[in-house]
Scaffold this motif. Structure first.
Motif, PDB file in Angstrom:
ATOM      1  N   GLU A  63       7.462  10.208  -4.730  1.00  0.00           N
ATOM      2  CA  GLU A  63       7.126  11.471  -5.372  1.00  0.00           C
ATOM      3  C   GLU A  63       6.163  12.289  -4.508  1.00  0.00           C
ATOM      4  O   GLU A  63       6.264  13.511  -4.442  1.00  0.00           O
ATOM      5  N   MET A  64       5.231  11.619  -3.842  1.00  0.00           N
ATOM      6  CA  MET A  64       4.299  12.318  -2.963  1.00  0.00           C
ATOM      7  C   MET A  64       5.035  12.953  -1.788  1.00  0.00           C
ATOM      8  O   MET A  64       4.726  14.074  -1.392  1.00  0.00           O
ATOM      9  N   LYS A  65       6.023  12.262  -1.245  1.00  0.00           N
ATOM     10  CA  LYS A  65       6.776  12.792  -0.108  1.00  0.00           C
ATOM     11  C   LYS A  65       7.505  14.083  -0.485  1.00  0.00           C
ATOM     12  O   LYS A  65       7.696  14.955   0.348  1.00  0.00           O
ATOM     13  N   LYS A  66       7.899  14.213  -1.738  1.00  0.00           N
ATOM     14  CA  LYS A  66       8.556  15.434  -2.205  1.00  0.00           C
ATOM     15  C   LYS A  66       7.575  16.614  -2.254  1.00  0.00           C
ATOM     16  O   LYS A  66       7.977  17.756  -2.082  1.00  0.00           O
ATOM     17  N   LEU A  67       6.312  16.321  -2.501  1.00  0.00           N
ATOM     18  CA  LEU A  67       5.303  17.371  -2.637  1.00  0.00           C
ATOM     19  C   LEU A  67       4.671  17.768  -1.300  1.00  0.00           C
ATOM     20  O   LEU A  67       4.240  18.904  -1.134  1.00  0.00           O
ATOM     21  N   MET A  68       4.629  16.839  -0.361  1.00  0.00           N
ATOM     22  CA  MET A  68       3.924  17.036   0.900  1.00  0.00           C
ATOM     23  C   MET A  68       4.808  17.717   1.932  1.00  0.00           C
ATOM     24  O   MET A  68       6.028  17.649   1.854  1.00  0.00           O
ATOM     25  N   PRO A  69       4.186  18.339   2.951  1.00  0.00           N
ATOM     26  CA  PRO A  69       4.972  18.876   4.065  1.00  0.00           C
ATOM     27  C   PRO A  69       5.765  17.748   4.743  1.00  0.00           C
ATOM     28  O   PRO A  69       5.353  16.589   4.731  1.00  0.00           O
ATOM     29  N   ALA A  70       6.889  18.099   5.343  1.00  0.00           N
ATOM     30  CA  ALA A  70       7.815  17.106   5.903  1.00  0.00           C
ATOM     31  C   ALA A  70       7.188  16.198   6.958  1.00  0.00           C
ATOM     32  O   ALA A  70       7.544  15.034   7.060  1.00  0.00           O
ATOM     33  N   ASN A  71       6.255  16.681   7.745  1.00  0.00           N
ATOM     34  CA  ASN A  71       5.676  15.878   8.808  1.00  0.00           C
ATOM     35  C   ASN A  71       4.481  15.043   8.359  1.00  0.00           C
ATOM     36  O   ASN A  71       3.880  14.347   9.163  1.00  0.00           O
ATOM     37  N   SER A  72       4.145  15.070   7.087  1.00  0.00           N
ATOM     38  CA  SER A  72       2.998  14.319   6.566  1.00  0.00           C
ATOM     39  C   SER A  72       3.398  12.910   6.171  1.00  0.00           C
ATOM     40  O   SER A  72       4.546  12.631   5.851  1.00  0.00           O
ATOM     41  N   LYS A  73       2.419  12.010   6.193  1.00  0.00           N
ATOM     42  CA  LYS A  73       2.631  10.640   5.755  1.00  0.00           C
ATOM     43  C   LYS A  73       1.582  10.274   4.728  1.00  0.00           C
ATOM     44  O   LYS A  73       0.490  10.825   4.710  1.00  0.00           O
ATOM     45  N   VAL A  74       1.931   9.313   3.881  1.00  0.00           N
ATOM     46  CA  VAL A  74       0.986   8.818   2.885  1.00  0.00           C
ATOM     47  C   VAL A  74       0.966   7.295   2.986  1.00  0.00           C
ATOM     48  O   VAL A  74       1.990   6.658   3.216  1.00  0.00           O
ATOM     49  N   CYS A  75      -0.200   6.726   2.856  1.00  0.00           N
ATOM     50  CA  CYS A  75      -0.364   5.272   2.891  1.00  0.00           C
ATOM     51  C   CYS A  75      -1.126   4.865   1.630  1.00  0.00           C
ATOM     52  O   CYS A  75      -2.194   5.395   1.348  1.00  0.00           O
ATOM     53  N   ILE A  76      -0.547   3.935   0.880  1.00  0.00           N
ATOM     54  CA  ILE A  76      -1.134   3.512  -0.381  1.00  0.00           C
ATOM     55  C   ILE A  76      -1.496   2.040  -0.325  1.00  0.00           C
ATOM     56  O   ILE A  76      -0.661   1.203   0.008  1.00  0.00           O
ATOM     57  N   PHE A  77      -2.737   1.744  -0.644  1.00  0.00           N
ATOM     58  CA  PHE A  77      -3.206   0.370  -0.758  1.00  0.00           C
ATOM     59  C   PHE A  77      -3.279   0.040  -2.237  1.00  0.00           C
ATOM     60  O   PHE A  77      -3.721   0.860  -3.028  1.00  0.00           O
ATOM     61  N   PHE A  78      -2.853  -1.158  -2.602  1.00  0.00           N
ATOM     62  CA  PHE A  78      -2.962  -1.536  -4.003  1.00  0.00           C
ATOM     63  C   PHE A  78      -3.367  -2.991  -4.111  1.00  0.00           C
ATOM     64  O   PHE A  78      -3.111  -3.796  -3.230  1.00  0.00           O
ATOM     65  N   THR A  79      -4.036  -3.324  -5.200  1.00  0.00           N
ATOM     66  CA  THR A  79      -4.696  -4.622  -5.337  1.00  0.00           C
ATOM     67  C   THR A  79      -3.827  -5.712  -5.935  1.00  0.00           C
ATOM     68  O   THR A  79      -4.249  -6.852  -6.003  1.00  0.00           O
ATOM     69  N   GLN A  80      -2.619  -5.395  -6.348  1.00  0.00           N
ATOM     70  CA  GLN A  80      -1.762  -6.382  -7.010  1.00  0.00           C
ATOM     71  C   GLN A  80      -1.667  -7.686  -6.199  1.00  0.00           C
ATOM     72  O   GLN A  80      -1.915  -8.747  -6.701  1.00  0.00           O
ATOM     73  N   ASP A  81      -1.274  -7.577  -4.939  1.00  0.00           N
ATOM     74  CA  ASP A  81      -1.225  -8.737  -4.045  1.00  0.00           C
ATOM     75  C   ASP A  81      -1.933  -8.416  -2.742  1.00  0.00           C
ATOM     76  O   ASP A  81      -1.641  -9.002  -1.705  1.00  0.00           O
ATOM     77  N   LYS A  82      -2.839  -7.455  -2.790  1.00  0.00           N
ATOM     78  CA  LYS A  82      -3.538  -6.976  -1.597  1.00  0.00           C
ATOM     79  C   LYS A  82      -2.539  -6.554  -0.530  1.00  0.00           C
ATOM     80  O   LYS A  82      -2.673  -6.858   0.638  1.00  0.00           O
ATOM     81  N   ASN A  83      -1.510  -5.844  -0.960  1.00  0.00           N
ATOM     82  CA  ASN A  83      -0.483  -5.331  -0.065  1.00  0.00           C
ATOM     83  C   ASN A  83      -0.753  -3.877   0.295  1.00  0.00           C
ATOM     84  O   ASN A  83      -1.614  -3.235  -0.283  1.00  0.00           O
ATOM     85  N   MET A  84       0.030  -3.375   1.230  1.00  0.00           N
ATOM     86  CA  MET A  84      -0.045  -1.987   1.613  1.00  0.00           C
ATOM     87  C   MET A  84       1.368  -1.445   1.685  1.00  0.00           C
ATOM     88  O   MET A  84       2.270  -2.111   2.174  1.00  0.00           O
ATOM     89  N   VAL A  85       1.550  -0.238   1.202  1.00  0.00           N
ATOM     90  CA  VAL A  85       2.845   0.433   1.271  1.00  0.00           C
ATOM     91  C   VAL A  85       2.612   1.763   1.951  1.00  0.00           C
ATOM     92  O   VAL A  85       1.634   2.452   1.679  1.00  0.00           O
ATOM     93  N   SER A  86       3.475   2.150   2.880  1.00  0.00           N
ATOM     94  CA  SER A  86       3.326   3.442   3.542  1.00  0.00           C
ATOM     95  C   SER A  86       4.679   4.062   3.784  1.00  0.00           C
ATOM     96  O   SER A  86       5.699   3.386   3.789  1.00  0.00           O
ATOM     97  N   SER A  87       4.667   5.357   4.011  1.00  0.00           N
ATOM     98  CA  SER A  87       5.914   6.071   4.294  1.00  0.00           C
ATOM     99  C   SER A  87       6.024   6.357   5.767  1.00  0.00           C
ATOM    100  O   SER A  87       5.098   6.368   6.492  1.00  0.00           O
TER     101      SER A  87
END
Length: 87
Positions: A63-87
């Motif tokens: 959903e963030m990628k739809k809102l952001m400019p095309a050349n932007s990236k987002v990186c999300i850290f979450f505590t569930q399993d101390k994982n990281m997800v990024s685009s």
């Protein structure tokens, strides 16, 4: 989720929160100084109840990628399993 168990009004509130998070995050970052926006997009941290929903971090990125400019990236850290997800 079970509307009979939690009630229709509660289910609507949960759905609204789930759908509104990307817009709230995007708007908050856009209100920041332009010099730090890239850093903020790359350091999003999810914690607590709703962030534990299955697929929430991945959906948030989509959903963030739809809102952001095309050349932007987002990186999300979450505590569930101390994982990281990024685009």
């Amino acid at each position: 989720m079970n509307p009979e168990r939690y009630g229709y009004e509660t289910m609507c509130k949960i759905l609204y929160i789930f759908l509104a998070v990307p817009e709230m995050l995007y708007n908050s970052i856009q209100k920041s100084d332009i010099e730090i926006r890239r850093t903020l997009y790359n350091e999003v941290v999810l914690t607590g109840g709703s962030s534990l929903l299955s697929g929430f971090p991945e959906r948030l990125i989509g959903e963030m990628k739809k809102l952001m400019p095309a050349n932007s990236k987002v990186c999300i850290f979450f505590t569930q399993d101390k994982n990281m997800v990024s685009s």
